[in-house]
Design a protein around this motif. Structure first.
Motif, PDB file in Angstrom:
ATOM      1  N   GLY A  76       0.818  -1.215   0.000  1.00 49.62           N
ATOM      2  CA  GLY A  76       0.000   0.000   0.000  1.00 49.62           C
ATOM      3  C   GLY A  76       0.846   1.257   0.000  1.00 49.62           C
ATOM      4  N   ALA A  77       1.924   1.278   0.792  1.00 46.35           N
ATOM      5  CA  ALA A  77       2.796   2.456   0.864  1.00 46.35           C
ATOM      6  C   ALA A  77       3.542   2.669  -0.450  1.00 46.35           C
ATOM      7  N   LEU A  78       3.994   1.583  -1.082  1.00 46.19           N
ATOM      8  CA  LEU A  78       4.694   1.714  -2.370  1.00 46.19           C
ATOM      9  C   LEU A  78       3.751   2.199  -3.469  1.00 46.19           C
ATOM     10  N   MET A  79       2.501   1.751  -3.440  1.00 52.19           N
ATOM     11  CA  MET A  79       1.510   2.229  -4.416  1.00 52.19           C
ATOM     12  C   MET A  79       1.266   3.725  -4.226  1.00 52.19           C
ATOM     13  N   LEU A  80       1.200   4.158  -2.977  1.00 53.93           N
ATOM     14  CA  LEU A  80       1.008   5.576  -2.689  1.00 53.93           C
ATOM     15  C   LEU A  80       2.198   6.398  -3.185  1.00 53.93           C
ATOM     16  N   THR A  81       3.410   5.872  -3.003  1.00 52.27           N
ATOM     17  CA  THR A  81       4.613   6.549  -3.495  1.00 52.27           C
ATOM     18  C   THR A  81       4.558   6.707  -5.013  1.00 52.27           C
ATOM     19  N   ALA A  82       4.182   5.636  -5.703  1.00 52.06           N
ATOM     20  CA  ALA A  82       4.105   5.673  -7.163  1.00 52.06           C
ATOM     21  C   ALA A  82       3.063   6.678  -7.645  1.00 52.06           C
ATOM     22  N   VAL A  83       1.942   6.755  -6.938  1.00 46.84           N
ATOM     23  CA  VAL A  83       0.882   7.695  -7.326  1.00 46.84           C
ATOM     24  C   VAL A  83       1.369   9.135  -7.230  1.00 46.84           C
ATOM     25  N   HIS A  84       1.975   9.498  -6.124  1.00 49.31           N
ATOM     26  CA  HIS A  84       2.437  10.878  -5.947  1.00 49.31           C
ATOM     27  C   HIS A  84       3.550  11.229  -6.933  1.00 49.31           C
ATOM     28  N   PHE A  85       4.420  10.251  -7.198  1.00 47.52           N
ATOM     29  CA  PHE A  85       5.460  10.498  -8.198  1.00 47.52           C
ATOM     30  C   PHE A  85       4.824  10.692  -9.573  1.00 47.52           C
ATOM     31  N   GLY A  86       3.758   9.918  -9.859  1.00 47.94           N
ATOM     32  CA  GLY A  86       3.051  10.085 -11.125  1.00 47.94           C
ATOM     33  C   GLY A  86       2.413  11.454 -11.253  1.00 47.94           C
ATOM     34  N   PHE A  87       1.875  11.994 -10.167  1.00 45.71           N
ATOM     35  CA  PHE A  87       1.289  13.332 -10.192  1.00 45.71           C
ATOM     36  C   PHE A  87       2.351  14.420 -10.386  1.00 45.71           C
ATOM     37  N   SER A  88       3.612  14.120 -10.049  1.00 44.03           N
ATOM     38  CA  SER A  88       4.674  15.124 -10.217  1.00 44.03           C
ATOM     39  C   SER A  88       5.191  15.202 -11.652  1.00 44.03           C
ATOM     40  N   LEU A  89       4.850  14.199 -12.485  1.00 37.38           N
ATOM     41  CA  LEU A  89       5.345  14.172 -13.871  1.00 37.38           C
ATOM     42  C   LEU A  89       4.600  15.184 -14.732  1.00 37.38           C
ATOM     43  N   PRO A  90       5.247  15.692 -15.793  1.00 36.82           N
ATOM     44  CA  PRO A  90       4.601  16.688 -16.668  1.00 36.82           C
ATOM     45  C   PRO A  90       3.601  16.052 -17.628  1.00 36.82           C
ATOM     46  N   ILE A  91       2.619  15.352 -17.089  1.00 31.90           N
ATOM     47  CA  ILE A  91       1.557  14.723 -17.870  1.00 31.90           C
ATOM     48  C   ILE A  91       0.253  15.400 -17.470  1.00 31.90           C
ATOM     49  N   HIS A  92      -0.533  15.824 -18.448  1.00 34.37           N
ATOM     50  CA  HIS A  92      -1.705  16.641 -18.158  1.00 34.37           C
ATOM     51  C   HIS A  92      -3.014  16.001 -18.638  1.00 34.37           C
ATOM     52  N   SER A  93      -3.030  14.679 -18.713  1.00 32.62           N
ATOM     53  CA  SER A  93      -4.221  13.966 -19.163  1.00 32.62           C
ATOM     54  C   SER A  93      -5.135  13.680 -17.978  1.00 32.62           C
ATOM     55  N   SER A  94      -6.413  14.032 -18.120  1.00 29.87           N
ATOM     56  CA  SER A  94      -7.369  13.768 -17.044  1.00 29.87           C
ATOM     57  C   SER A  94      -7.574  12.269 -16.846  1.00 29.87           C
ATOM     58  N   ALA A  95      -7.401  11.473 -17.934  1.00 31.43           N
ATOM     59  CA  ALA A  95      -7.530  10.020 -17.810  1.00 31.43           C
ATOM     60  C   ALA A  95      -6.429   9.468 -16.903  1.00 31.43           C
ATOM     61  N   VAL A  96      -5.230  10.030 -17.023  1.00 33.82           N
ATOM     62  CA  VAL A  96      -4.126   9.615 -16.161  1.00 33.82           C
ATOM     63  C   VAL A  96      -4.435   9.980 -14.709  1.00 33.82           C
ATOM     64  N   ALA A  97      -5.009  11.164 -14.500  1.00 32.87           N
ATOM     65  CA  ALA A  97      -5.361  11.594 -13.151  1.00 32.87           C
ATOM     66  C   ALA A  97      -6.362  10.630 -12.512  1.00 32.87           C
ATOM     67  N   ILE A  98      -7.366  10.191 -13.294  1.00 31.12           N
ATOM     68  CA  ILE A  98      -8.351   9.233 -12.774  1.00 31.12           C
ATOM     69  C   ILE A  98      -7.673   7.913 -12.431  1.00 31.12           C
ATOM     70  N   ALA A  99      -6.786   7.439 -13.326  1.00 23.67           N
ATOM     71  CA  ALA A  99      -6.090   6.175 -13.086  1.00 23.67           C
ATOM     72  C   ALA A  99      -5.248   6.245 -11.807  1.00 23.67           C
ATOM     73  N   LEU A 100      -4.555   7.366 -11.619  1.00 21.43           N
ATOM     74  CA  LEU A 100      -3.735   7.529 -10.423  1.00 21.43           C
ATOM     75  C   LEU A 100      -4.593   7.546  -9.156  1.00 21.43           C
ATOM     76  N   MET A 101      -5.755   8.186  -9.231  1.00 23.14           N
ATOM     77  CA  MET A 101      -6.634   8.227  -8.055  1.00 23.14           C
ATOM     78  C   MET A 101      -7.199   6.839  -7.740  1.00 23.14           C
ATOM     79  N   VAL A 102      -7.438   6.022  -8.756  1.00 20.93           N
ATOM     80  CA  VAL A 102      -7.900   4.650  -8.535  1.00 20.93           C
ATOM     81  C   VAL A 102      -6.812   3.839  -7.831  1.00 20.93           C
TER      82      VAL A 102
END
Length: 414
Positions: free
Chosen positions: A290-316
Motif C-alpha cells: 500500500g505504501a509503495l503504491m502511494l509513493t508511485a501515485v504521488h510520483f506520477g502526479f509530479s510528472l509533466p503529464i496533463h491527461s485527465s484520464a491519467v489523473a483518474i487512473a492515479l486516483m484509482v
C-alpha cells in the motif's frame, strides 16, 4: 458543519451568522484544541484502559451529544454584535460558543475512535478482526461522506440549524446503540468470568504499562508509519481538488468527484483486504504494498503529464493503496500491544499522528506558492510515502526478529 462555511459567512439578514473566513478557520481548528493542547487525546487512552470500554464509550458518545448541543445553541441564539477576546483574537460570540462545542465534540470523537478499536479487538481476536475493523472504517467514511453531501442541501431547504438537529438525532441513536452494546458486552464478561478472575492480577492496567509500550520497538515503527502514511494521504486529498483544476484542466464543478474516488473506493476495498489478511496473513506485506503504491501515485502526479484520464487512473491506484495499508495496519497493533494497554497505545499513535498531518500541509502550501505546477508538492508527498514504505520494511525485519506474528492470519484454526 464544514459544508456550511459559505452559509455561516453570509450576513445575518440573509440567514447566515456573519462570520469571517478567520472566524471559520478558528472554528474548524477548534476540534483539536482540547485533544492536543490539553493532552486529552492521551488521557482518553488512560481512561479507556483504566475504566474500561463501556464507561469510556458512554462518556465519549455523551460528549459528542453535548458538543453538538453547544453548537446548536451557538447557531440558533441571537448574540447581537457581541464578541469574545481569545488569545488576541476577537470572535463573534456565536463563533466562540460553536468553537467550544466543537472542542468538546472533538474529545468525544477521538475517544470514540480508540474505544471502538479496542472493542473490536476484544470481540474479534482469533476471528475476522481485520474484516471487522475494515467494515467499521468503511462505515465511518460512509458517514463522513454522507454528512459532507447532505448538510448544505438541508440547510438551504430549511434553516442553518437544521443539519445540526439531524446530526444530534444521529448521535443520540449512536449513544442508544452503544448502551445496547454495553448489555451485550456485559454478557460476554459473564461467559468469560472464570478466565478473567483467574487472570485478573495480570490483566489489570497499571500506569507503569505505559513505559512498557514506549519501550516496544514495534509500537514506534507503527507510529512512525502512521505519521508518514497518513501525512501523504489526508493532506493530499485537501489539495487534490485544486490540483485537478490547475494541472489537469478539470472543470471545477466535477473536480471534487476526482478527489472523492479515493475515499469512496476505500469503503468497498478496505473490508475486502481485511478479509484477505484474516484468512491468509501477510499483514506487513500488505502494508508495504500500500505504501509503495502511494509513493508511485504521488510520483506520477509530479510528472509533466496533463491527461485527465491519467489523473483518474492515479486516483484509482491511490484508493487501492489507501485501502491496503490501513486494512492490515490497525489489526497489527493488538499483535504487538497487550489488550490492557491497547487504549493508551492507540491514543498515543493518534496523538503523534496529528502533528505530522499538521506540519506536512504547511510545507505543501509554501511549495505551491513557489511552484504552482504542483511538482514540488507532489515530490514532498512522494518522499513522505516512500519513508512510510521503508518504515514498513523495517517493521517486517523486526517482526521476524521479535516474533510478533504480523504475517500470520488473524483467524485461529481450532
Amino acid at each position: 458543519m464544514s459544508p456550511l462555511e459559505a452559509l455561516l459567512e453570509m450576513p445575518k439578514a440573509e440567514g447566515g451568522l456573519g462570520w469571517t473566513s478567520s472566524d471559520y478557520g478558528f472554528f474548524s481548528g477548534s476540534g483539536s484544541f482540547i485533544n492536543v493542547f490539553l493532552l486529552m487525546l492521551f488521557f482518553s487512552g488512560l481512561i479507556l484502559d483504566k475504566m474500561g470500554i463501556r464507561f469510556t464509550g458512554v462518556l465519549a458518545c455523551s460528549l459528542m451529544v453535548l458538543g453538538t448541543l453547544l453548537k446548536y445553541y451557538a447557531v440558533t441564539t441571537d448574540f447581537g454584535t457581541s464578541s469574545v477576546a481569545f488569545f488576541g483574537t476577537h470572535l463573534p460570540t456565536s463563533a466562540a460558543w460553536a468553537s467550544l462545542g466543537f472542542a468538546v465534540f472533538g474529545v468525544g470523537y477521538e475517544m470514540t475512535g480508540i474505544t471502538v478499536s479496542k472493542a473490536m479487538v476484544r470481540w474479534f481476536t482469533g476471528h475476522e478482526l481485520a474484516l471487522a475493523m475494515g467494515i467499521q472504517l468503511a462505515m465511518a467514511r460512509l458517514g463522513t461522506a454522507a454528512a459532507l453531501s447532505i448538510s448544505a442541501p438541508i440547510a438551504r431547504h430549511f434553516t442553518l440549524s437544521t443539519p445540526l438537529l439531524v446530526a444530534l438525532a444521529f448521535l443520540i441513536i449512536g449513544l442508544l446503540s452503544f448502551l445496547v452494546f454495553c448489555v451485550m458486552d456485559r454478557k460476554l464478561d459473564k461467559k468469560g468470568q472464570m478466565v478473567e478472575e483467574k487472570n485478573s492480577s495480570s490483566d489489570e492496567f497499571r500506569f507503569s504499562d505505559i513505559l512498557v509500550t514506549l519501550r516496544n520497538p514495534g509500537f514506534w515503527l507503527i507510529t512512525i508509519f502512521c505519521v508518514l502514511f497518513y501525512s501523504a494521504v489526508s493532506p493530499f486529498l485537501k489539495f487534490s481538488t485544486k490540483l485537478m483544476v490547475i494541472k489537469y484542466g478539470v472543470d471545477p464543478d466535477i473536480a471534487g468527484f476526482f478527489s472523492s474516488i479515493a475515499p469512496f473506493g476505500t469503503i468497498l476495498m478496505t473490508p475486502l483486504f481485511g478479509l484477505v489478511f484474516d484468512r491468509f496473513g501477510r499483514g506487513v506485506t500488505l502494508v508495504i504494498t500500500g505504501a509503495l503504491m502511494l509513493t508511485a501515485v504521488h510520483f506520477g502526479f509530479s510528472l509533466p503529464i496533463h491527461s485527465s484520464a491519467v489523473a483518474i487512473a492515479l486516483m484509482v491506484v491511490l484508493s487501492i493503496g489507501y485501502s491496503l495499508a490501513p486494512a492490515a495496519l490497525w489489526p497489527c497493533v493488538p499483535k504487538i500491544i497487550p489488550l490492557k494497554c491497547l487504549g493508551t497505545a492507540y491514543s498515543m499513535i493518534f496523538f503523534i499522528q496529528n502533528f505530522g498531518r499538521a506540519i506536512i500541509p504547511m510545507f505543501v502550501g509554501r511549495a505551491n506558492e513557489t511552484d504552482p505546477s504542483y511538482t514540488t508538492s507532489m515530490l514532498i508527498f512522494s518522499f513522505t510515502a516512500l519513508g512510510a514504505a521503508l518504515t514498513a520494511i523495517v517493521m517486517l525485519y523486526t517482526d521476524r526478529k521479535k516474533g510478533y506474528g504480523l504475517q500470520l492470519p488473524n483467524i485461529k484454526k481450532a
